[in-house]
Design a protein around this motif. Structure first.
Motif, short mmCIF file in Angstrom:
data_model
loop_
_atom_site.label_atom_id
_atom_site.label_comp_id
_atom_site.label_asym_id
_atom_site.label_seq_id
_atom_site.Cartn_x
_atom_site.Cartn_y
_atom_site.Cartn_z
N SER A 130 -2.02 5.05 -6.86
CA SER A 130 -3.06 4.02 -6.71
C SER A 130 -2.72 2.77 -7.51
O SER A 130 -2.93 1.64 -7.06
CB SER A 130 -4.42 4.58 -7.13
OG SER A 130 -4.43 4.93 -8.50
N ASN A 173 0.99 1.35 -5.92
CA ASN A 173 0.88 0.81 -4.57
C ASN A 173 0.14 -0.52 -4.56
O ASN A 173 0.51 -1.45 -3.84
CB ASN A 173 0.17 1.81 -3.64
CG ASN A 173 1.15 2.65 -2.86
OD1 ASN A 173 2.13 2.15 -2.33
ND2 ASN A 173 0.89 3.95 -2.80
N HIS A 174 -0.90 -0.62 -5.37
CA HIS A 174 -1.65 -1.89 -5.43
C HIS A 174 -0.84 -2.98 -6.12
O HIS A 174 -0.60 -4.06 -5.57
CB HIS A 174 -2.97 -1.69 -6.18
CG HIS A 174 -3.74 -2.95 -6.38
ND1 HIS A 174 -3.58 -3.75 -7.50
CD2 HIS A 174 -4.64 -3.60 -5.59
CE1 HIS A 174 -4.35 -4.81 -7.40
NE2 HIS A 174 -5.02 -4.74 -6.25
N ASP A 175 -0.39 -2.70 -7.32
CA ASP A 175 0.24 -3.75 -8.12
C ASP A 175 1.58 -4.19 -7.54
O ASP A 175 1.92 -5.38 -7.58
CB ASP A 175 0.41 -3.29 -9.56
CG ASP A 175 -0.92 -3.23 -10.30
OD1 ASP A 175 -1.96 -3.09 -9.64
OD2 ASP A 175 -0.91 -3.31 -11.54
N ILE A 233 0.79 -6.52 -4.59
CA ILE A 233 0.34 -7.84 -5.03
C ILE A 233 1.51 -8.64 -5.59
O ILE A 233 1.70 -9.83 -5.27
CB ILE A 233 -0.76 -7.71 -6.10
CG1 ILE A 233 -1.97 -6.95 -5.55
CG2 ILE A 233 -1.17 -9.09 -6.60
CD1 ILE A 233 -2.59 -7.53 -4.31
N THR A 244 -12.14 -9.43 -3.90
CA THR A 244 -11.69 -8.05 -3.98
C THR A 244 -12.59 -7.28 -4.95
O THR A 244 -13.54 -7.83 -5.52
CB THR A 244 -10.21 -7.99 -4.44
OG1 THR A 244 -9.73 -6.65 -4.33
CG2 THR A 244 -10.04 -8.48 -5.87
N ALA A 282 -9.86 -4.48 -9.29
CA ALA A 282 -8.65 -4.88 -8.57
C ALA A 282 -8.31 -6.34 -8.85
O ALA A 282 -7.15 -6.72 -8.90
CB ALA A 282 -8.82 -4.66 -7.07
N ALA A 287 -4.78 -7.53 -10.08
CA ALA A 287 -4.06 -8.50 -9.24
C ALA A 287 -3.62 -9.70 -10.07
O ALA A 287 -2.51 -10.22 -9.89
CB ALA A 287 -4.93 -8.94 -8.08
N THR A 315 -5.03 -9.58 -1.38
CA THR A 315 -4.86 -8.66 -0.25
C THR A 315 -3.38 -8.46 0.08
O THR A 315 -3.04 -7.93 1.13
CB THR A 315 -5.58 -9.19 1.01
OG1 THR A 315 -5.08 -10.51 1.33
CG2 THR A 315 -7.09 -9.26 0.78
N PRO A 326 -1.39 -4.98 1.98
CA PRO A 326 -2.14 -4.59 0.78
C PRO A 326 -1.64 -3.35 0.07
O PRO A 326 -2.17 -2.99 -0.99
CB PRO A 326 -3.56 -4.37 1.33
CG PRO A 326 -3.33 -3.97 2.75
CD PRO A 326 -2.15 -4.75 3.21
N THR A 327 -0.65 -2.66 0.62
CA THR A 327 -0.07 -1.50 -0.06
C THR A 327 1.44 -1.57 0.02
O THR A 327 2.01 -2.11 0.98
CB THR A 327 -0.56 -0.18 0.55
OG1 THR A 327 0.10 0.91 -0.11
CG2 THR A 327 -0.25 -0.11 2.04
#
Length: 427
Positions: A128, A131-133, A136, A160, A164, A168, A308, A313-314
């Motif tokens: 989690s 994948n997010h960071d 971005i 967002t 997040a 971000a 996003t 986004p991933t």
């Protein structure tokens, strides 16, 4: 005391531990790896980000009384599992690519060594965050490259989830953004913060002149005045009338930004405000920034597209078991054979080969123990025997990203969809 991160996980992580404790396999040594099978969105490279956040989260991965009571009351765990989790402390090793570095398909950006039970429960937390960071930062890097040295402020918090938005802002700073509007990112991570006023501030006052004067009185003439609430040309005249040639910047948030910037630049110069900068916002992404390259723009503000991942986004990272201890105590490779989702078994090392000019030539993934001649090792210790050893200042990650991007071939910076900029070889 910091909040526990132990329940930032999926239900099945704990049911696997429960079943593994019953079968006796939970205590077998294992190796998990995080990698991307492909770069989503036709990206040419990915950016490693979130490592520092992950280490903080790992440090707080503890099952306290409240967490255990919830799990037991819901029937998710039995008594042996509760006892295991009550004493949980990750005691293994974690190796990873340094934050700010680049990655390509199959790059083992994180390697987790530990028993099955202590490593598998980290899967959701690790994925989690990364994948997010990484998504971005990968988008932010493209925007930074498109800006060609002009600063970008991150301003996507209102587009967002509240946490997040903080993550971000941090990831964007790693990838070259100059500042953020998010104060929590400033407090937690030291990201420079910036901001002045929105249209609401102008609309609040009896006139635009009153609003500008109030802002100048409060923040000084070097502030940035928002000039497109009503008539842009009139607003620019008023701004220079009040602040003179000390006016720091004007911001344009609507319309044809290239045309508006040109007209405002000509007007500012005619009024003697030669050093007043022009900042543009309004749903910018890397393509819009690139299109403004020839416009007299001095900086950008990016919100929605940044938080996003600019449509991606991933990072499509996965966490896979690649080696496990056999009954005889030997560590052997394991791999999925699923159609369309294969993996390569075995604990890996990663190296980068550079050409004579210092540019990246090849990413080499070794499962054989071989070390390619001249290969620069990419995996570094982050956690050893449960102790975090890989923390570093955020500025180090930011500088690493800047210098590493400079070693990419020029076509890697093209915004068009394409294949990974660097080939990956297995030895």
């Amino acid at each position: 005391m910091a909040m526990s991160t132990a329940l930032l996980t999926d239900h099945y992580e704990l049911t696997m531990v429960k079943a593994g404790l019953r079968s006796g396999a939970a205590h077998r040594r294992t190796v998990f790896e995080v990698f991307a099978r492909h770069l989503p969105g036709g990206r040419r490279y990915g950016v490693v980000a979130g490592t520092g956040r992950l280490l903080d989260a790992l440090e707080n991965f503890r099952f306290g009384e409240e967490e255990l009571t919830f799990l037991e009351d819901k029937g998710i765990i039995d008594r042996p599992t509760l006892e295991f989790l009550a004493d949980y402390r990750f005691s293994g090793n974690v190796y990873g690519y340094r934050e700010g570095d680049l990655y390509f398909p199959a790059s083992p950006i994180l390697v987790v060594e530990g028993t099955f039970a202590e490593a598998v429960v980290l899967e959701t937390l690790i994925l989690s965050i990364l994948n997010h960071d990484c998504a971005i930062a990968s988008a932010a890097s493209r925007m930074t490259n498109a800006a060609a040295g002009r600063p970008i402020i991150e301003m996507g918090s209102r587009r967002t989830h509240e946490q997040a938005g903080v993550a971000a802002a941090r990831a964007a700073y790693v990838a070259g953004f100059a500042s953020t509007s998010n104060l929590q990112a400033g407090r937690l991570y030291g990201v420079p913060t910036a901001g002045t006023a929105a249209h609401a501030f102008t609309l609040l006052h009896d006139s635009e002149k009153d609003a500008f004067q109030a802002q100048i009185d409060s923040l000084g003439p070097s502030t940035t005045l928002l000039v497109d609430t009503y008539d842009v040309a009139e607003a620019v005249r008023t701004a220079v009338e009040l602040a003179g040639n000390k006016l720091g910047a004007v911001r344009i948030d609507s319309g044809d930004l290239a045309v508006a910037a040109q007209e405002v630049r000509e007007q500012l110069d005619a009024l003697g405000a030669f050093h007043t900068r022009i900042i543009v916002t309004s749903d910018l992404d890397e393509y819009a920034i690139a299109a403004l390259a020839a416009a007299p723009v001095d900086g950008y503000g990016v919100g929605t597209s940044l938080v996003t991942g600019s449509g991606v986004p991933t990072a499509a990272l996965v966490y896979k078991l690649v080696a496990r201890e056999t009954a005889s105590g030997r560590l052997e490779p394991v791999a999925k054979r699923s159609v369309g989702k294969p993996s390569r078994g075995g604990r890996k090392e990663a190296y980068r080969l550079l050409d004579s000019s210092g540019h990246i030539e090849t990413e080499v993934i070794a499962t054989s123990g071989a070390v390619p001649e001249g290969g620069v090792p990419l995996l570094h210790p982050l956690v050893l025997n449960g102790e975090i050893v890989g923390r570093e200042p955020l500025e180090a990650a930011r500088e690493r990203h800047r210098t590493t991007v400079a070693t990419l071939p020029l076509d890697a910076l093209h915004l068009a969809r394409g294949y990974p900029a660097i080939p990956t070889e297995f030895i």
